[in-house]
Write a protein that holds these residues in place. Structure first.
Motif, PDB file in Angstrom:
ATOM      1  N   ALA A 181       0.831  -1.209   0.000  1.00 33.72           N
ATOM      2  CA  ALA A 181       0.000   0.000   0.000  1.00 33.72           C
ATOM      3  C   ALA A 181       0.864   1.257   0.000  1.00 33.72           C
ATOM      4  CB  ALA A 181      -0.922  -0.001   1.213  1.00 33.72           C
ATOM      5  N   LEU A 182       0.412   2.246  -0.761  1.00 30.36           N
ATOM      6  CA  LEU A 182       0.999   3.586  -0.734  1.00 30.36           C
ATOM      7  C   LEU A 182       0.032   4.480   0.036  1.00 30.36           C
ATOM      8  CD1 LEU A 182       2.036   3.920  -4.498  1.00 30.36           C
ATOM      9  CD2 LEU A 182       3.181   2.655  -2.666  1.00 30.36           C
ATOM     10  N   HIS A 183       0.560   5.285   0.958  1.00 28.10           N
ATOM     11  CA  HIS A 183      -0.313   6.045   1.851  1.00 28.10           C
ATOM     12  C   HIS A 183      -0.048   7.547   1.774  1.00 28.10           C
ATOM     13  CE1 HIS A 183      -0.060   2.008   3.921  1.00 28.10           C
ATOM     14  NE2 HIS A 183      -1.365   2.179   3.845  1.00 28.10           N
ATOM     15  N   GLU A 184      -1.105   8.282   2.084  1.00 23.87           N
ATOM     16  CA  GLU A 184      -1.046   9.741   2.208  1.00 23.87           C
ATOM     17  C   GLU A 184      -1.879  10.092   3.434  1.00 23.87           C
ATOM     18  OE1 GLU A 184      -1.362  12.576  -1.348  1.00 23.87           O
ATOM     19  OE2 GLU A 184      -3.387  12.619  -0.521  1.00 23.87           O
ATOM     20  N   VAL A 185      -1.243  10.504   4.516  1.00 27.96           N
ATOM     21  CA  VAL A 185      -1.924  10.734   5.797  1.00 27.96           C
ATOM     22  C   VAL A 185      -1.985  12.225   6.084  1.00 27.96           C
ATOM     23  CG1 VAL A 185      -2.010  10.161   8.251  1.00 27.96           C
ATOM     24  CG2 VAL A 185      -1.029   8.528   6.621  1.00 27.96           C
ATOM     25  N   MET A 186      -3.200  12.755   6.244  1.00 32.53           N
ATOM     26  CA  MET A 186      -3.390  14.185   6.494  1.00 32.53           C
ATOM     27  C   MET A 186      -4.167  14.395   7.790  1.00 32.53           C
ATOM     28  SD  MET A 186      -5.320  17.105   4.195  1.00 32.53           S
ATOM     29  CE  MET A 186      -6.944  16.742   4.874  1.00 32.53           C
ATOM     30  N   PRO A 187      -3.496  14.644   8.914  1.00 27.91           N
ATOM     31  CA  PRO A 187      -4.208  15.018  10.140  1.00 27.91           C
ATOM     32  C   PRO A 187      -4.844  16.401   9.968  1.00 27.91           C
ATOM     33  CG  PRO A 187      -1.956  14.292  10.595  1.00 27.91           C
ATOM     34  CD  PRO A 187      -2.054  14.509   9.121  1.00 27.91           C
ATOM     35  N   MET A 188      -5.966  16.620  10.641  1.00 25.92           N
ATOM     36  CA  MET A 188      -6.663  17.913  10.545  1.00 25.92           C
ATOM     37  C   MET A 188      -6.032  18.900  11.531  1.00 25.92           C
ATOM     38  SD  MET A 188      -9.023  19.701   9.091  1.00 25.92           S
ATOM     39  CE  MET A 188     -10.243  18.626   8.342  1.00 25.92           C
ATOM     40  N   SER A 189      -5.178  19.771  11.007  1.00 25.81           N
ATOM     41  CA  SER A 189      -4.517  20.778  11.840  1.00 25.81           C
ATOM     42  C   SER A 189      -5.395  22.033  11.909  1.00 25.81           C
ATOM     43  CB  SER A 189      -3.160  21.136  11.237  1.00 25.81           C
ATOM     44  OG  SER A 189      -3.343  21.765   9.968  1.00 25.81           O
ATOM     45  N   PRO A 190      -5.107  22.956  12.843  1.00 26.93           N
ATOM     46  CA  PRO A 190      -5.885  24.210  12.899  1.00 26.93           C
ATOM     47  C   PRO A 190      -5.835  24.981  11.571  1.00 26.93           C
ATOM     48  CG  PRO A 190      -4.613  23.928  14.903  1.00 26.93           C
ATOM     49  CD  PRO A 190      -4.175  22.844  13.974  1.00 26.93           C
ATOM     50  N   GLU A 191      -4.683  24.956  10.887  1.00 31.21           N
ATOM     51  CA  GLU A 191      -4.567  25.678   9.614  1.00 31.21           C
ATOM     52  C   GLU A 191      -5.470  25.053   8.541  1.00 31.21           C
ATOM     53  OE1 GLU A 191      -1.164  26.389  12.159  1.00 31.21           O
ATOM     54  OE2 GLU A 191      -2.041  24.523  11.379  1.00 31.21           O
ATOM     55  N   ILE A 192      -5.488  23.721   8.472  1.00 33.20           N
ATOM     56  CA  ILE A 192      -6.342  23.047   7.479  1.00 33.20           C
ATOM     57  C   ILE A 192      -7.813  23.218   7.839  1.00 33.20           C
ATOM     58  CG2 ILE A 192      -6.954  20.795   6.495  1.00 33.20           C
ATOM     59  CD1 ILE A 192      -4.036  19.978   6.777  1.00 33.20           C
ATOM     60  N   GLU A 193      -8.121  23.212   9.127  1.00 31.38           N
ATOM     61  CA  GLU A 193      -9.500  23.469   9.559  1.00 31.38           C
ATOM     62  C   GLU A 193      -9.936  24.860   9.132  1.00 31.38           C
ATOM     63  OE1 GLU A 193     -12.187  23.599  13.684  1.00 31.38           O
ATOM     64  OE2 GLU A 193     -10.129  22.824  13.721  1.00 31.38           O
ATOM     65  N   GLY A 194      -9.027  25.837   9.255  1.00 28.48           N
ATOM     66  CA  GLY A 194      -9.362  27.192   8.821  1.00 28.48           C
ATOM     67  C   GLY A 194      -9.610  27.266   7.327  1.00 28.48           C
ATOM     68  N   LEU A 195      -8.801  26.569   6.530  1.00 30.19           N
ATOM     69  CA  LEU A 195      -9.005  26.546   5.084  1.00 30.19           C
ATOM     70  C   LEU A 195     -10.339  25.890   4.726  1.00 30.19           C
ATOM     71  CD1 LEU A 195      -5.424  25.564   3.812  1.00 30.19           C
ATOM     72  CD2 LEU A 195      -6.554  27.785   3.586  1.00 30.19           C
TER      73      LEU A 195
END
Length: 557
Positions: free
Chosen positions: A498-512
């Motif tokens: 498997a190839l993975h891409e993991v994106m936790p929801m940071s305050p900056e991404i929440e703002g976007l």
């Protein structure tokens, strides 16, 4: 006689076989007139694998493992069955004016000459194990007889297809044996899907192995209806309904274990296409540590479902391993103190200690009907098989915001697109930003065969095509490519990674997300915060020798 045997004996000695035992076997063969190969195997001097590999070395040719090998039906048909049975040879593949032939004794000049005369082609022999060749030939002979019986019966009867006729197929021994053979071979060959596709003149049978389709048989047109009906009866679906798609399930016993197959029918212009998804719990690894996560990606993903509430999304196309990842996650967090409830369509793998609900649209058990009932059942963790519409998305968000851990799948191309997709479904952006805790995108690439992968120095053109060098990833001094051996059925690959891409929801991404920013803006911030794209994760695994750069480019844009 010893001079004739010497190349084979020398190769066996190189493998560490006892020279005295070899000498004794040679004398026994000379004295009795028996084949040296038969003496070596029957007297347990060597194993079949040792003999096959030694034969390949002795004659300077390749050996092939027929288990999982994509045998070309056209090559099989080139050699008449009586010749196949007499010499125990088998056509494996065709290439212009050359046929590759599997044979146990490459020194059998008579057999190779007969094949050359019968086909009119140049013959390239490869060594195969005797038991494997016998098994394949016996299956081909049985299938030919079965199909012949079925075709003759259908030609003779020429009856209209009534309900009673279709139901009688269940007692038709030839079609039953053929279907059982197809299912058994698919499971033994590690196929994930079995396709039966009607065409204008026949019906094509294909297996998907390690994500790639291989054609393994062609069924006569007049057998199509009987074969389709048999599978529909086994799947417990309406055999008289051919105008709309249907879904069913088959359970079979293989080597003493139960294997489930999910059936889907699809009406086409030439008849009904049937696809069977193999759900073999015995062949999958439900340990999260064994799914190919890099150390950093595993840490980021594990941190998301360690929390008591929030939403964890796994995204990717069909067949990218989303369900396996979610089930492995459930296995990790499952314990007697945690109440886990899943709602799926369909339930792919049955897990002990977990409450699994199967959607049944006909009975009114839809996602919309089940989801409110789940919250009244005091769950700690809720798994939603797939977020398909606004109603399901709204429930997932509300459950995550009211103290539940929600795991779900979503169809998007990458992790940043998931939050945008939820807002497009009609969920308020501030609710998306507050509820989503992590997004995991993944793809499956074929894993290089450990036995035959070949190291090489990559050229500038190849690296530029892969957009190398990249930030944080130095130019590799070496890569690996597939070559092919008997262990991987000459494909160069065995298994998948498997190839993975993991994106936790940071305050900056929440703002976007609240600002309804585009997925490109979200991706730019996520990568600045340490997220590795699918391509980058794949290139890292290519540089580590786990897969090839061609595979990464095939599955990751």
């Amino acid at each position: 006689m010893n001079q004739i045997f010497s190349p084979l004996l020398d190769a066996l000695k190189q493998q560490g076989v006892n020279p005295q035992a070899l000498q004794k076997a040679t004398e026994e063969a000379e004295r009795t007139g028996r084949s040296l190969r038969a003496v070596l195997i029957n007297d347990h001097v060597v194993t079949e694998v040792q003999l096959t590999e030694a034969s390949a070395v002795a004659y300077g040719i390749k050996s092939v493992d027929l288990v999982g090998f994509p045998i070309d039906p056209l090559a099989v048909a080139k050699i008449p069955l009586p010749l196949v049975l007499r010499h125990r040879v088998l056509g494996l593949s065709l290439d212009d004016n050359e046929i590759t032939v599997g044979i146990t004794d490459p020194g059998d000049i008579v057999a190779l000459d007969d094949v050359r005369a019968a086909t009119g082609l140049m013959v390239r022999p490869v060594v195969v194990a005797r038991s494997e060749l016998r098994r394949v030939i016996d299956r081909l002979k049985r299938e030919e007889n079965d199909l012949g019986d079925i075709a003759d019966t259908l030609r003779a009867e020429q009856q209209p297809e009534t309900v009673s006729n279709l139901n009688s197929v269940e007692e038709d021994a030839p079609i039953v044996r053929y279907v059982n053979s197809l299912l058994d071979q698919a499971i033994q060959n590690r196929a994930s899907d079995l396709h039966l596709e009607p065409t204008e003149h026949d019906m094509r049978v294909r297996y998907r192995i390690d994500g790639v389709l291989h054609e393994i048989d062609t069924v006569p047109k007049h057998v199509q209806s009987a074969l389709t009906s048999r599978l529909k009866i086994m799947s417990n679906v309406d055999i008289t309904e051919r105008r709309v798609p249907q879904n069913g399930r088959i359970t079979v016993m293989v080597n003493g274990r139960k294997v489930d197959l999910r059936t889907a029918t699809l009406p086409t212009v030439w008849g009904e296409k049937i696809v069977l998804r193999v759900l073999d719990t015995g062949s999958i690894n439900l340990k999260l540590d064994s799914l190919g996560f890099t150390e950093d990606n595993h840490r980021r993903f594990a941190g998301s479902f360690a929390k008591p509430h929030g939403m964890v999304l796994v995204t990717g196309p069909t067949g990218s391993g989303k369900s396996t990842t979610l089930y492995a996650t459930l296995t990790t967090i499952s314990k007697p103190t945690v109440n886990i409830i899943t709602v799926e369509d369909p339930v792919e793998y049955r897990l002990p200690g977990i409450n699994q609900v199967q959607v049944d649209t006909k009975a009114g058990l839809t996602f919309a009907a089940v989801l409110p009932a789940i919250l009244r059942s005091d769950p700690d963790v809720v798994l939603i098989g797939e977020i398909r519409d606004r109603t399901t998305a709204q429930f997932a968000v509300e459950a995550a915001l009211t103290g539940h851990l929600v795991l779900a799948t979503l169809h998007t191309n990458d992790a940043p697109s998931a939050v945008v997709r939820l807002t497009e479904m009609g969920i308020e952006p501030f609710l998306v930003g507050s509820s989503v805790d992590c997004v995991l995108a993944q793809r499956l690439a074929r894993r290089l065969c450990d036995w035959c992968k070949q190291e090489y120095t990559p050229g500038e053109t190849e690296l530029l095509a892969a957009r190398w060098p990249l930030d944080g990833l130095a130019r590799p001094e070496r890569l690996w490519k597939p070559t092919g051996c008997r262990s991987c059925a000459n494909t160069g690959y065995r298994g998948r990674i498997a190839l993975h891409e993991v994106m936790p929801m940071s305050p900056e991404i929440e703002g976007l997300t609240i600002q309804r920013a585009s997925s490109h803006d979200v991706q730019r911030v996520a990568e600045a915060q340490g997220m590795r794209s699918l391509r980058l994760d794949g290139l890292l695994k290519a540089a580590d020798g786990q897969t090839s750069i061609q595979e990464v480019l095939r599955v990751a844009i």
